[in-house]
Design an enzyme around this catalytic site. Structure first.
Site, mmCIF file in Angstrom:
data_model
loop_
_atom_site.group_PDB
_atom_site.id
_atom_site.type_symbol
_atom_site.label_atom_id
_atom_site.label_comp_id
_atom_site.label_asym_id
_atom_site.label_seq_id
_atom_site.Cartn_x
_atom_site.Cartn_y
_atom_site.Cartn_z
ATOM 1 N N TYR A 1 -1.715 -1.688 -10.523
ATOM 2 C CA TYR A 1 -2.181 -1.702 -9.330
ATOM 3 C C TYR A 1 -1.468 -2.970 -8.567
ATOM 4 O O TYR A 1 -0.665 -2.714 -7.772
ATOM 5 C CB TYR A 1 -3.586 -1.520 -9.052
ATOM 6 N N SER B 1 0.669 -1.200 0.040
ATOM 7 C CA SER B 1 -0.057 -0.221 0.079
ATOM 8 C C SER B 1 0.744 1.336 -0.062
ATOM 9 O O SER B 1 0.296 2.239 -0.338
ATOM 10 C CB SER B 1 -0.996 -0.149 1.179
ATOM 11 N N VAL C 1 0.940 -3.749 3.854
ATOM 12 C CA VAL C 1 0.768 -5.055 4.420
ATOM 13 C C VAL C 1 1.891 -6.005 4.416
ATOM 14 O O VAL C 1 2.180 -7.108 5.082
ATOM 15 C CB VAL C 1 -0.516 -5.869 4.130
ATOM 16 N N TYR D 1 -4.314 3.152 7.612
ATOM 17 C CA TYR D 1 -5.788 2.343 7.395
ATOM 18 C C TYR D 1 -6.562 3.062 8.736
ATOM 19 O O TYR D 1 -6.279 4.433 8.871
ATOM 20 C CB TYR D 1 -5.174 1.055 7.895
ATOM 21 N N LYS E 1 1.059 3.525 -2.945
ATOM 22 C CA LYS E 1 -0.143 4.325 -3.196
ATOM 23 C C LYS E 1 0.105 5.818 -3.117
ATOM 24 O O LYS E 1 -0.433 6.825 -3.904
ATOM 25 C CB LYS E 1 -1.181 4.273 -2.317
HETATM 26 N N1 GLU Z 1 -1.864 -5.592 -2.623
HETATM 27 C C1 GLU Z 1 -2.798 -5.314 -1.419
HETATM 28 C C2 GLU Z 1 -4.152 -5.429 -1.709
HETATM 29 O O1 GLU Z 1 -4.439 -4.453 -2.738
HETATM 30 C C3 GLU Z 1 -2.211 -4.030 -0.680
HETATM 31 C C4 GLU Z 1 -2.646 -3.968 0.748
HETATM 32 C C5 GLU Z 1 -1.966 -3.003 1.609
HETATM 33 O O2 GLU Z 1 -0.904 -3.038 1.817
HETATM 34 O O3 GLU Z 1 -2.752 -2.428 2.280
HETATM 35 O O4 GLU Z 1 -4.935 -6.050 -1.049
#
Ligand code: GLU
Length: 304
Positions: free
Chosen positions: A189, A61, A258, A240, A64
């Site tokens: 993504y 994530s 994650v 989060y 992003k």
């Molecule tokens: N590739 C993970 C997903 O899209 C990223 C999750 C994350 O790091 O929050 O579920």
């Protein structure tokens, strides 16, 4: 500083026992639960590191924030935020429910999966390959690391298990939030999440934002305005559904993934990269958060 971080890493390793390594892909599950490492790079050119700072892991994530920078460069702030909001959700990162119930159908912000998939759809390029290559090249410039690449095992796992993300992508397409090809957006993504980094890479990206979008050679890669947008969204939505609590306890723009990474920006002072794959129930590195909290207290890092 070196003594301090050595001491804080040692102190916080035991928190790993209370968390769990992400296991939605078998490859992620292989991480050593008790790993904890940190890399700090300062504006005046000093580097400090401790613990498992050299371990490679996937950025997940945290990617992003970099895709958001490129999407704004490619499309302008106005267009990007006509498709994605700027509000925290208080929901888990992969939640779908607010997508349909909100009046605008816009994802709440670019830090949740729905928002990040919409952002990925805005990266310019002639096909998915070209779009991702542009994003990877941009990553390399921002982190000043030419060696960055995708971990293809994790990428395959992301793509094979990414049905919830696919559902969000198709929903966004049906609402006209995604204008181009959904599968291309999802592929970009999944690949961006699978870029392999170390704590040093994260610290360097943090430093880039701490300098308001300038590289170490003085090149202004993004406008200071874009840097401000990204840092603000990190502090309000980057951790989060613990973002509010972490803003109070740590007080610096941060983004976690994650894979166990946390990237923090101390404006005008330093970039911080942390790795600790054992996660709390919200998806943040459990030992990493505690380490960051201690560090913020000891060095008076909070911007508030
Ligand atoms: N590739 C993970 C997903 O899209 C990223 C999750 C994350 O790091 O929050 O579920």
């Amino acid at each position: 500083m070196q003594d301090l971080i050595d001491k804080l890493v040692k102190k916080n390793i035991p928190f790993s026992e209370k968390g769990k390594v992400a296991n939605y892909i078998p490859e992620l599950d292989k991480a050593n639960k008790n790993s904890l490492g940190i890399y700090i790079t300062t504006l005046d050119g000093k580097n400090y590191h401790s613990g498992d700072y050299k371990t490679k892991f996937t950025i997940q994530s945290i990617s992003k924030i970099v895709s958001l920078m490129l999407a704004i460069l490619d499309n302008g702030e106005k267009y990007v935020f006509s498709k994605v909001g700027m509000e925290p959700t208080g929901d888990p990162f992969n939640s779908i429910r607010k997508l349909e119930t909100s009046n605008t159908k816009k994802p709440y912000n670019p830090m949740i999966n729905a928002g990040a998939i919409a952002i990925a759809s805005m990266i310019k390029g002639k096909d998915a390959r070209d779009k991702f290559q542009r994003l990877l090249d941009f990553f390399k410039k921002v982190s000043e690391d030419d060696t960055l690449d995708v971990n293809y095992k994790i990428y395959c796992g992301e793509s094979e298990t990414g049905n919830r993300n696919r559902a969000m992508g198709y929903f966004l397409k049906s609402e006209g939030i995604i204008e181009g090809n959904v599968e291309e957006a999802l592929d970009v993504y999944f690949k961006q999440c699978s870029i392999e980094v170390t704590t040093e890479t994260l610290a360097k990206i943090g430093l880039f934002l701490a300098r308001n979008g300038k590289t170490s050679s003085g090149e202004q890669l993004i406008t200071p305005r874009i840097a401000v947008i990204v840092k603000t969204l990190m502090i309000t939505c980057g951790m989060y559904d613990s973002s509010g609590e972490i803003a109070v306890k740590v007080g610096v723009p941060s983004k976690s993934g994650v894979g166990g990474g946390i990237l923090s920006v101390v404006p005008g002072r330093m970039g911080i990269g942390i790795y600790g794959p054992s996660l709390d129930s919200k998806g943040n590195s459990i030992a990493g958060i505690n380490l960051l909290e201690d560090l913020s207290e000891q060095l008076n890092l909070s911007i508030f």
